[in-house]
Design an enzyme around this catalytic site. Structure first.
Site, PDB file in Angstrom:
ATOM      1  N   PRO A  11       1.261  -0.219  -6.147  1.00 49.54           N
ATOM      2  CA  PRO A  11       0.890  -2.014  -6.310  1.00 49.54           C
ATOM      3  C   PRO A  11       0.062  -2.521  -5.038  1.00 49.54           C
ATOM      4  O   PRO A  11      -0.025  -2.276  -3.300  1.00 49.54           O
ATOM      5  CB  PRO A  11       2.158  -2.578  -6.393  1.00 49.54           C
ATOM      6  CG  PRO A  11       3.219  -0.963  -5.413  1.00 49.54           C
ATOM      7  CD  PRO A  11       2.634   0.225  -5.558  1.00 49.54           C
ATOM      8  N   ASN A  12      -0.209  -3.473  -5.322  1.00 45.92           N
ATOM      9  CA  ASN A  12      -1.319  -4.511  -4.859  1.00 45.92           C
ATOM     10  C   ASN A  12      -2.528  -4.216  -4.230  1.00 45.92           C
ATOM     11  O   ASN A  12      -3.481  -4.742  -4.204  1.00 45.92           O
ATOM     12  CB  ASN A  12      -0.037  -5.113  -3.296  1.00 45.92           C
ATOM     13  CG  ASN A  12       0.932  -5.638  -4.703  1.00 45.92           C
ATOM     14  OD1 ASN A  12       0.906  -6.502  -5.516  1.00 45.92           O
ATOM     15  ND2 ASN A  12       2.175  -5.541  -3.927  1.00 45.92           N
ATOM     16  N   ARG A  19      -7.310  -9.143  -0.105  1.00 48.79           N
ATOM     17  CA  ARG A  19      -5.166  -8.865   0.277  1.00 48.79           C
ATOM     18  C   ARG A  19      -4.368  -8.861   1.658  1.00 48.79           C
ATOM     19  O   ARG A  19      -5.437  -7.910   2.287  1.00 48.79           O
ATOM     20  CB  ARG A  19      -3.569  -8.702  -0.889  1.00 48.79           C
ATOM     21  CG  ARG A  19      -2.586  -8.386  -0.054  1.00 48.79           C
ATOM     22  CD  ARG A  19      -2.383  -7.119  -0.972  1.00 48.79           C
ATOM     23  NE  ARG A  19      -0.589  -7.199  -0.775  1.00 48.79           N
ATOM     24  CZ  ARG A  19      -0.020  -6.281  -0.305  1.00 48.79           C
ATOM     25  NH1 ARG A  19      -0.440  -5.204  -0.388  1.00 48.79           N
ATOM     26  NH2 ARG A  19       1.208  -6.407  -0.263  1.00 48.79           N
ATOM     27  N   TYR A  24      -5.579  -4.787   5.710  1.00 47.32           N
ATOM     28  CA  TYR A  24      -5.791  -3.977   5.441  1.00 47.32           C
ATOM     29  C   TYR A  24      -6.732  -4.112   5.218  1.00 47.32           C
ATOM     30  O   TYR A  24      -7.749  -3.338   4.451  1.00 47.32           O
ATOM     31  CB  TYR A  24      -5.295  -4.809   3.811  1.00 47.32           C
ATOM     32  CG  TYR A  24      -3.320  -4.088   3.858  1.00 47.32           C
ATOM     33  CD1 TYR A  24      -2.406  -3.628   3.544  1.00 47.32           C
ATOM     34  CD2 TYR A  24      -2.677  -5.670   3.195  1.00 47.32           C
ATOM     35  CE1 TYR A  24      -1.629  -3.755   3.427  1.00 47.32           C
ATOM     36  CE2 TYR A  24      -1.663  -5.984   2.995  1.00 47.32           C
ATOM     37  CZ  TYR A  24      -1.219  -4.860   3.474  1.00 47.32           C
ATOM     38  OH  TYR A  24       0.433  -4.433   3.315  1.00 47.32           O
ATOM     39  N   ASN A  75      -0.542   7.100  -1.442  1.00 53.04           N
ATOM     40  CA  ASN A  75      -0.598   5.398  -0.868  1.00 53.04           C
ATOM     41  C   ASN A  75       0.286   4.094  -1.587  1.00 53.04           C
ATOM     42  O   ASN A  75      -0.276   3.672  -2.548  1.00 53.04           O
ATOM     43  CB  ASN A  75      -1.399   4.558  -0.357  1.00 53.04           C
ATOM     44  CG  ASN A  75      -1.694   3.134   0.472  1.00 53.04           C
ATOM     45  OD1 ASN A  75      -0.136   2.278   0.362  1.00 53.04           O
ATOM     46  ND2 ASN A  75      -2.341   2.698   0.960  1.00 53.04           N
ATOM     47  N   ALA A  78       4.063  -0.432  -1.575  1.00 52.43           N
ATOM     48  CA  ALA A  78       6.450  -1.080  -1.154  1.00 52.43           C
ATOM     49  C   ALA A  78       6.985  -0.179  -1.901  1.00 52.43           C
ATOM     50  O   ALA A  78       8.065  -0.426  -1.565  1.00 52.43           O
ATOM     51  CB  ALA A  78       5.976  -2.595  -1.801  1.00 52.43           C
ATOM     52  N   HIS A  81       9.410   1.386  -0.073  1.00 56.20           N
ATOM     53  CA  HIS A  81      10.567   1.784   1.129  1.00 56.20           C
ATOM     54  C   HIS A  81      12.111   1.392   0.260  1.00 56.20           C
ATOM     55  O   HIS A  81      12.887   1.493   0.721  1.00 56.20           O
ATOM     56  CB  HIS A  81      10.374   0.143   1.551  1.00 56.20           C
ATOM     57  CG  HIS A  81       8.581  -0.265   2.580  1.00 56.20           C
ATOM     58  ND1 HIS A  81       8.266   1.268   3.255  1.00 56.20           N
ATOM     59  CD2 HIS A  81       8.079  -0.722   1.981  1.00 56.20           C
ATOM     60  CE1 HIS A  81       7.743   0.397   3.853  1.00 56.20           C
ATOM     61  NE2 HIS A  81       6.922  -0.170   2.897  1.00 56.20           N
ATOM     62  N   ASP A  88      11.902  11.645  -6.476  1.00 60.34           N
ATOM     63  CA  ASP A  88      11.859  12.276  -6.941  1.00 60.34           C
ATOM     64  C   ASP A  88      10.670  13.452  -7.991  1.00 60.34           C
ATOM     65  O   ASP A  88      10.941  14.053  -7.594  1.00 60.34           O
ATOM     66  CB  ASP A  88      12.964  11.816  -7.589  1.00 60.34           C
ATOM     67  CG  ASP A  88      14.154  12.337  -6.788  1.00 60.34           C
ATOM     68  OD1 ASP A  88      14.482  12.190  -6.176  1.00 60.34           O
ATOM     69  OD2 ASP A  88      15.565  11.408  -8.262  1.00 60.34           O
ATOM     70  N   GLU A  99       1.432  11.104   2.445  1.00 57.68           N
ATOM     71  CA  GLU A  99       1.962  10.236   2.032  1.00 57.68           C
ATOM     72  C   GLU A  99       0.707   9.281   3.373  1.00 57.68           C
ATOM     73  O   GLU A  99       0.909   9.441   3.918  1.00 57.68           O
ATOM     74  CB  GLU A  99       3.108   9.684   3.294  1.00 57.68           C
ATOM     75  CG  GLU A  99       4.124   8.004   2.724  1.00 57.68           C
ATOM     76  CD  GLU A  99       5.374   7.513   3.559  1.00 57.68           C
ATOM     77  OE1 GLU A  99       5.696   6.809   3.462  1.00 57.68           O
ATOM     78  OE2 GLU A  99       5.323   9.053   3.879  1.00 57.68           O
ATOM     79  N   HIS A 101      -0.922   4.961   5.149  1.00 51.99           N
ATOM     80  CA  HIS A 101      -0.921   3.894   5.023  1.00 51.99           C
ATOM     81  C   HIS A 101      -1.917   3.597   5.838  1.00 51.99           C
ATOM     82  O   HIS A 101      -1.518   3.195   6.435  1.00 51.99           O
ATOM     83  CB  HIS A 101       0.601   3.094   5.494  1.00 51.99           C
ATOM     84  CG  HIS A 101       1.868   3.973   4.457  1.00 51.99           C
ATOM     85  ND1 HIS A 101       2.235   3.095   3.357  1.00 51.99           N
ATOM     86  CD2 HIS A 101       2.816   4.787   4.902  1.00 51.99           C
ATOM     87  CE1 HIS A 101       3.182   3.901   2.906  1.00 51.99           C
ATOM     88  NE2 HIS A 101       3.887   4.720   3.951  1.00 51.99           N
ATOM     89  N   ILE A 102      -2.527   1.453   5.070  1.00 51.17           N
ATOM     90  CA  ILE A 102      -3.832   1.381   5.676  1.00 51.17           C
ATOM     91  C   ILE A 102      -2.894   0.829   7.159  1.00 51.17           C
ATOM     92  O   ILE A 102      -3.754   1.143   8.064  1.00 51.17           O
ATOM     93  CB  ILE A 102      -4.193   0.279   4.776  1.00 51.17           C
ATOM     94  CG1 ILE A 102      -4.753   1.316   3.601  1.00 51.17           C
ATOM     95  CG2 ILE A 102      -5.193  -0.376   5.832  1.00 51.17           C
ATOM     96  CD1 ILE A 102      -5.377   0.156   2.875  1.00 51.17           C
ATOM     97  N   ARG A 108       5.681  -3.186  11.304  1.00 50.46           N
ATOM     98  CA  ARG A 108       5.497  -4.920  11.024  1.00 50.46           C
ATOM     99  C   ARG A 108       6.627  -4.967  10.619  1.00 50.46           C
ATOM    100  O   ARG A 108       7.803  -4.738  11.147  1.00 50.46           O
ATOM    101  CB  ARG A 108       4.653  -4.115   9.213  1.00 50.46           C
ATOM    102  CG  ARG A 108       3.191  -4.250  10.128  1.00 50.46           C
ATOM    103  CD  ARG A 108       2.576  -3.457   8.488  1.00 50.46           C
ATOM    104  NE  ARG A 108       2.179  -5.042   7.984  1.00 50.46           N
ATOM    105  CZ  ARG A 108       1.185  -5.083   5.849  1.00 50.46           C
ATOM    106  NH1 ARG A 108       1.764  -3.710   6.140  1.00 50.46           N
ATOM    107  NH2 ARG A 108       2.476  -6.402   5.696  1.00 50.46           N
ATOM    108  N   ARG A 112       9.357  -2.070   6.373  1.00 52.58           N
ATOM    109  CA  ARG A 112       8.729  -1.027   5.927  1.00 52.58           C
ATOM    110  C   ARG A 112       8.698  -0.359   6.998  1.00 52.58           C
ATOM    111  O   ARG A 112       8.119   0.519   7.224  1.00 52.58           O
ATOM    112  CB  ARG A 112       7.313  -1.861   6.172  1.00 52.58           C
ATOM    113  CG  ARG A 112       6.725  -3.293   5.689  1.00 52.58           C
ATOM    114  CD  ARG A 112       5.907  -4.003   6.038  1.00 52.58           C
ATOM    115  NE  ARG A 112       5.827  -5.643   5.295  1.00 52.58           N
ATOM    116  CZ  ARG A 112       4.824  -5.631   3.645  1.00 52.58           C
ATOM    117  NH1 ARG A 112       4.906  -4.561   3.352  1.00 52.58           N
ATOM    118  NH2 ARG A 112       5.032  -6.578   3.359  1.00 52.58           N
TER     119      ARG A 112
END
Length: 143
Positions: A11-12, A19, A24, A75, A78, A81, A88, A99, A101-102, A108, A112
């Protein structure tokens, strides 16, 4: 040896470049995807990219990946978290997932700093900007 990789943007991430560029960066999702595909080709990997703002769509894509991909770069935004459903799905598909994350999620907001996905991923890369995607692809290609 990993040959076919799925990259999932959660998402996002469709708003990359707009953003919070201070967090980012200014690279758009389209620019990032082009770089991912170019890097995959240079590494000798087949790569498919998927983006969704919807948890169920990400889960469906992970389930389908178990039959056609050797590894996943994710990625989850949100969802990282709190999505035990994505946790699962990653656990159940039984192919390596990394996994990404930028931003450095540990530097942060306190919420997060916890990932429910890390325990079922082969590794986590955070805080290296979009370079994290390329590091994850390299790691998968060497597994």
């Amino acid at each position: 040896m990993i040959k076919k990789v799925l990259v999932i943007h959660g998402p996002n991430l469709n708003l990359l470049g707009e953003r919070e560029p201070g967090v980012y960066g200014s690279t758009t999702l389209q620019e990032l995807n082009r770089q991912i595909l170019d890097r995959a080709e240079a590494m000798g990997l087949e790569c498919e990219i998927f983006q969704s703002n919807h948890e169920g769509a990400i889960i469906d894509k992970l389930h389908a990946a178990r039959h056609t991909f050797d590894g996943v770069v994710i990625n989850a935004g949100a969802y990282t978290h709190y999505s035990y459903a994505i946790h699962d799905a990653i656990h159940d598909i039984r192919i390596p997932c990394i996994e990404v994350h930028i931003s450095n999620i540990y530097a942060r907001d306190p919420f997060r700093a916890h990932s429910v996905l890390s325990a079922v991923c082969a590794g986590t890369i955070a805080g290296f900007g979009i370079q994290g995607y390329f590091l994850a692809m390299q790691a998968l290609s060497e597994m």
